[in-house]
Design an enzyme around this catalytic site. Structure first.
Site, PDB file in Angstrom:
ATOM      1  N   GLY A 128      42.195  45.507  39.405  1.00 40.81           N
ATOM      2  CA  GLY A 128      42.612  44.113  39.278  1.00 40.81           C
ATOM      3  C   GLY A 128      41.728  43.371  38.288  1.00 40.81           C
ATOM      4  N   SER A 129      41.441  42.123  38.606  1.00 42.50           N
ATOM      5  CA  SER A 129      40.814  41.237  37.612  1.00 42.50           C
ATOM      6  C   SER A 129      39.356  41.536  37.311  1.00 42.50           C
ATOM      7  CB  SER A 129      40.952  39.780  38.073  1.00 42.50           C
ATOM      8  OG  SER A 129      42.298  39.381  38.012  1.00 42.50           O
TER       9      SER A 129
END
Length: 479
Positions: free
Chosen positions: A216-217
C-alpha cells in the site's frame, strides 16, 4: 601361484583399491554433507548429548541447554519462547532446526571448523565440550515493546539500526512455543509440531522476514525516492485530481482524502498520501525506473540470510495502468516488513543502506571471540541530499500529516502510513514505517509495523490508528 588363484587375487586387489578410493573420497568430499544430513540419526544423537551453546540478548539467555536425567543428557530450553521464536527458531530431534538454531547450528554444537582448537584442548584436558554462544543484536526493550504492541493481532514488527543494519527487534504474531517442539518426549513433540502446522492462524509463519504482502502507501517512499533521483524536487508540482482515469481502462483511481488541489507538490502529496499524484509520478517515471529504484533498496534480493528471508517484489513488465498502481504500492508489488524497514533505514541514514544482520558476535566457551559481524554497506539507493529531503518530508507526515500518532516529544520522527487492500472479504492491512533521531540528531532506529488483522471494523483500519502507536513504542524503547 596358478592362473585361477592369480585372477582371484587381481580381482580382490581391484575391489580393495576401489573400496579404499571410495572411502577416501567420502572422507574428503562427503563428510560434512553426511554429518549434516537430516536423516543421520547418529550425528543427531551425538549433538543432542552435547552441551549446546546459548543464544543471547544482552546477557540474557533466550535459548539455553539444561542438564537432564535422560538418554540425551541435555534439554534445549527457551525461557521466553513465544516472544523470541521467530529469531531462535527451534531445535528438535525429529523436526530438525529453524531460525538461528539452524543457521548457527555447527557453532552452537561446537563442531564448526573455527572451533577445532577448542575441541582439541577439550580432548586433552578431558573437559566436556561446550558449544559457542551466539550474541544477537536484539534490543530487549524494543523486542518487548513490539511483542506487547501487536498483542493478539496478526502481524510483524522489524526495527533496524540505520547506521549499521543491526536488527533491534523482530517480532511476528501469533507466535509459538519452541519448547513444545524441543521436548524429549518425542511423541508429544511430534504432535505439537503437527498441531502448529495445522493451525489456521499459522503461528510458525515468520511474517517479518519470510512472508510478502501488498505494501500500500508505504511504498510511496520508493516512488518519491525515484522521483527525487530522476530530476524532480520536493516542490515539483504533480497533477492530483480527485479521480484519475487509469489509461486503457474504465477504472477510476480515487484518493482517501483531499490532496489540497488539482496540482500539489511532492511534499504535499506525501504528507496527505495522495494516490492520484503518486500514480502520475509512477507513469511519468515508467516501470524500468521504478523497478531500478526498488532494487537499489533491496527488492529482488534476499536479505538476512541468518533467517533465510525472502525477496520482496516489483512486477516484471507492468503495463501503463499497472505501473500507475505500483506507484501507490498496489498491483503486484509485495514486500516483507523487513524490506520496508530497510527502505526507511536508508532514507534516515543519508541514503546509505547497510546489510541487516542479527548476530553481533560468536564467543567460545572461554569467552574468546570467534567472530564479529562488521557493518557492511549494501548500497546507496539515493543521493545524500535527496535522502535528507525525503527524510524531512517524512517528518512533515508525522508532524502535520497522516502519521501523527507516531510523534515522540523531544525527538524528530519521520514516518509514512499505509493501508493495503488484500481481498474483498478480508479487512485491509495496516502499515506504518518510521525512523527516529536521538538528541544528537543521529538516526538510531528505523521500524516497520505490519498488522495483518487489526480485529477492528473495516472502516477503522488505518496505518496511523493501528500501526503507528506500535512503531512509536518501539522507537521510544530504543531512544
Amino acid at each position: 601361484m596358478n592362473r585361477p588363484i592369480r585372477r582371484v587375487a587381481i580381482v580382490a586387489l581391484i575391489m580393495f583399491a576401489l573400496m579404499l578410493g571410495n572411502q577416501t573420497f567420502t572422507v574428503i568430499f562427503r563428510q560434512d554433507a553426511l554429518n549434516n544430513h537430516p536423516t543421520n540419526r547418529r550425528t543427531r544423537d551425538e549433538e543432542f548429548a552435547q552441551d549446546r551453546g546459548p543464544i543471547l540478548v544482552g546477557q540474557t539467555q533466550i535459548a539455553r541447554t539444561d542438564p537432564v536425567d535422560d538418554a540425551f543428557r541435555f534439554q534445549r530450553v527457551y525461557p521466553e519462547g513465544r516472544m523470541y521464536a521467530p529469531i531462535t527458531g527451534y531445535y528438535s530431534y525429529d523436526q530438525g532446526r529453524a531460525g538461528l538454531e539452524a543457521s548457527y547450528n555447527r557453532e552452537m554444537a561446537g563442531t564448526a571448523d573455527s572451533q577445532f582448537a577448542n575441541r582439541f584442548l577439550d580432548s586433552l584436558t578431558g573437559q566436556v565440550p561446550t558449544g559457542a554462544s551466539i550474541e544477537t543484536t536484539i534490543n530487549a526493550a524494543a523486542q518487548k515493546a513490539a511483542y506487547e504492541g501487536l498483542g493478539d493481532r496478526k502481524g510483524a514488527v522489524v526495527a533496524l539500526d540505520p547506521r549499521t543494519g543491526a536488527v533491534l527487534a523482530l517480532v511476528t504474531t501469533p507466535s509459538y512455543d519452541p519448547n513444545l517442539i524441543a521436548d524429549h518426549d518425542l511423541a508429544a513433540a511430534r504432535e505439537s509440531y503437527i498441531d502448529l502446522n495445522d493451525d489456521s492462524d499459522r503461528p510458525m509463519a515468520n511474517r517479518a522476514a519470510r512472508e510478502i504482502y501488498p505494501p500500500g502507501s508505504v511504498f510511496k517512499l520508493v516512488t518519491a525516492a525515484a522521483a527525487l533521483e530522476n530530476g524532480m524536487t520536493t516542490t515539483t508540482l504533480v497533477d492530483s485530481p480527485a479521480q484519475l482515469r487509469l489509461p486503457q481502462t474504465s477504472v477510476d483511481l480515487g484518493n482517501q482524502a483531499d490532496c489540497g488541489g488539482t496540482q500539489v507538490t511532492i511534499e504535499q502529496a506525501l504528507k496527505v498520501s495522495c494516490n492520484t499524484a503518486f500514480a502520475n509520478i509512477a507513469m511519468t517515471l515508467g516501470p524500468d525506473t521504478m523497478r531500478s529504484q526498488a532494487e537499489k533498496f533491496g527488492f529482488g534480493s534476499r536479505p538476512l540470510a541468518e533467517l533465510n528471508a525472502v525477496a520482496s517484489r516489483y512486477p516484471e513488465n507492468p503495463d501503463r495502468p499497472s505501473t500507475a498502481l505500483t506507484g501507490i504500492g498496489q498491483h503486484d508489488v509485495a514486500t516483507t516488513p523487513l524490506q520496508m524497514a530497510m527502505v526507511t533505514a536508508a532514507i534516515a541514514n543519508d541514503g546509505q543502506l547497510f546489510e541487516p544482520h542479527l548476530v553481533a558476535r560468536i564467543r567460545s566457551q572461554n569467552l574468546n571471540v570467534i567472530s564479529t559481524t562488521r557493518p557492511r554497506l549494501q548500497s546507496q539507493p539515493l543521493q545524500r541530499t535527496n535522502a535528507q529531503s525525503l527524510a524531512k518530508m517524512m517528518v512533515t507526515v508525522v508532524n502535520e500529516g497522516t502519521g501523527t500518532n507516531a510523534r515522540i516529544s523531544g525527538h524528530t520522527v519521520g514516518g509514512k502510513t499505509g493501508t493495503a487492500q488484500s481481498a474483498p472479504d478480508r479487512p485491509p492491512y495496516a502499515w506504518f514505517t518510521s525512523y527516529a533521531l536521538d538528541r544528537s540528531g543521529q538516526p538510531v532506529v528505523a521500524v516497520a509495523v505490519f498488522v495483518e488483522d487489526a480485529d477492528v471494523p473495516r472502516s477503522e483500519v488505518g496505518g496511523n490508528r493501528v500501526a503507528a502507536p506500535i512503531a512509536r513504542d518501539v522507537m521510544e524503547a530504543v531512544l
